[in-house]
Design a protein around this motif. Structure first.
Motif, short mmCIF file in Angstrom:
data_model
loop_
_atom_site.label_atom_id
_atom_site.label_comp_id
_atom_site.label_asym_id
_atom_site.label_seq_id
_atom_site.Cartn_x
_atom_site.Cartn_y
_atom_site.Cartn_z
N PRO A 17 0.84 -1.20 0.00
CA PRO A 17 0.00 0.00 0.00
C PRO A 17 0.88 1.26 0.00
N SER A 18 0.33 2.35 -0.42
CA SER A 18 1.11 3.57 -0.67
C SER A 18 1.96 4.03 0.51
N ASN A 19 1.56 3.76 1.74
CA ASN A 19 2.36 4.21 2.87
C ASN A 19 3.60 3.34 3.10
N ARG A 20 3.75 2.28 2.32
CA ARG A 20 4.90 1.39 2.48
C ARG A 20 5.70 1.26 1.19
N VAL A 21 5.47 2.13 0.25
CA VAL A 21 6.18 2.09 -1.03
C VAL A 21 7.57 2.67 -0.83
N LEU A 22 8.56 2.04 -1.45
CA LEU A 22 9.91 2.57 -1.40
C LEU A 22 9.99 3.85 -2.21
N SER A 23 10.79 4.78 -1.76
CA SER A 23 10.96 6.04 -2.50
C SER A 23 11.70 5.77 -3.80
N GLN A 24 11.49 6.63 -4.77
CA GLN A 24 12.17 6.46 -6.06
C GLN A 24 13.68 6.55 -5.92
N PRO A 25 14.22 7.47 -5.10
CA PRO A 25 15.69 7.48 -4.94
C PRO A 25 16.23 6.16 -4.37
N LEU A 26 15.48 5.55 -3.48
CA LEU A 26 15.93 4.27 -2.91
C LEU A 26 15.85 3.16 -3.96
N ILE A 27 14.78 3.14 -4.73
CA ILE A 27 14.66 2.17 -5.81
C ILE A 27 15.81 2.34 -6.81
N ASP A 28 16.08 3.60 -7.17
CA ASP A 28 17.17 3.87 -8.11
C ASP A 28 18.51 3.40 -7.55
N LEU A 29 18.74 3.63 -6.27
CA LEU A 29 19.99 3.19 -5.64
C LEU A 29 20.14 1.67 -5.74
N ILE A 30 19.08 0.96 -5.45
CA ILE A 30 19.12 -0.51 -5.51
C ILE A 30 19.35 -0.97 -6.94
N GLU A 31 18.59 -0.40 -7.87
CA GLU A 31 18.64 -0.89 -9.24
C GLU A 31 19.89 -0.48 -10.00
N THR A 32 20.63 0.49 -9.49
CA THR A 32 21.88 0.89 -10.16
C THR A 32 23.12 0.40 -9.42
N ALA A 33 22.93 -0.30 -8.33
CA ALA A 33 24.07 -0.82 -7.56
C ALA A 33 24.83 -1.86 -8.38
N ASP A 34 26.13 -1.91 -8.14
CA ASP A 34 26.95 -2.93 -8.80
C ASP A 34 26.46 -4.32 -8.45
N SER A 35 26.10 -4.51 -7.19
CA SER A 35 25.55 -5.78 -6.74
C SER A 35 24.66 -5.54 -5.53
N VAL A 36 23.73 -6.45 -5.34
CA VAL A 36 22.76 -6.36 -4.25
C VAL A 36 22.76 -7.70 -3.52
N ALA A 37 22.65 -7.63 -2.19
CA ALA A 37 22.67 -8.86 -1.39
C ALA A 37 21.64 -8.77 -0.27
N ILE A 38 21.28 -9.93 0.22
CA ILE A 38 20.49 -10.05 1.44
C ILE A 38 21.20 -11.07 2.32
N SER A 39 20.89 -11.03 3.59
CA SER A 39 21.38 -12.07 4.50
C SER A 39 20.52 -13.31 4.32
N ALA A 40 21.11 -14.45 4.51
CA ALA A 40 20.36 -15.70 4.41
C ALA A 40 19.16 -15.72 5.35
N ILE A 41 19.27 -15.05 6.48
CA ILE A 41 18.18 -15.04 7.45
C ILE A 41 16.94 -14.33 6.91
N SER A 42 17.10 -13.49 5.90
CA SER A 42 15.96 -12.78 5.32
C SER A 42 14.94 -13.74 4.72
N CYS A 43 15.40 -14.85 4.16
CA CYS A 43 14.46 -15.85 3.60
C CYS A 43 13.63 -16.47 4.72
N TRP A 44 14.26 -16.76 5.84
CA TRP A 44 13.54 -17.30 7.00
C TRP A 44 12.57 -16.26 7.54
N GLU A 45 13.04 -15.00 7.66
CA GLU A 45 12.18 -13.94 8.17
C GLU A 45 10.94 -13.77 7.30
#
Length: 100
Positions: A17-45
């Motif tokens: 819902p709109s109150n939980r949407v990522l900001s465009q600058p944050l989306i741009d940062l993620i999508e233009t990063a050389d690489s993106v990672a998550i911790s393995a625990i994120s899948c469990w969470e």
């Protein structure tokens, strides 16, 4: 490399819902990063959030995770991940760390 918090990873791949949407600058940062990672625990969470009905996803859990992990590195849980003191992105997120 950007290390995404569980909730940032979920919101990036699962529009909320709109109150939980990522900001465009944050989306741009993620999508233009050389690489993106998550911790393995994120899948469990994520599994726990879905099980407790705190997050709804558009596919069965296994399929959603598989799709959401395309082009994302999953880092094992190691001491250096939580003790390195890497700086957090200061935009609107508390859930992204810039790793060397």
């Amino acid at each position: 490399m950007l290390l995404l918090d569980t909730h940032i990873w979920i919101r990036w791949h699962n529009p909320q819902p709109s109150n939980r949407v990522l900001s465009q600058p944050l989306i741009d940062l993620i999508e233009t990063a050389d690489s993106v990672a998550i911790s393995a625990i994120s899948c469990w969470e994520l599994g726990q959030l879905v099980k407790r009905q705190r997050v709804q996803i558009s596919l069965p859990l296994d399929e959603w995770v598989q799709a959401a992990l395309e082009d994302i590195q999953v880092l094992p849980i190691e001491l250096k991940i939580y003790s390195s003191g890497f700086p957090l992105f200061k935009g609107d997120g508390r859930g992204i760390a810039q790793l060397p």
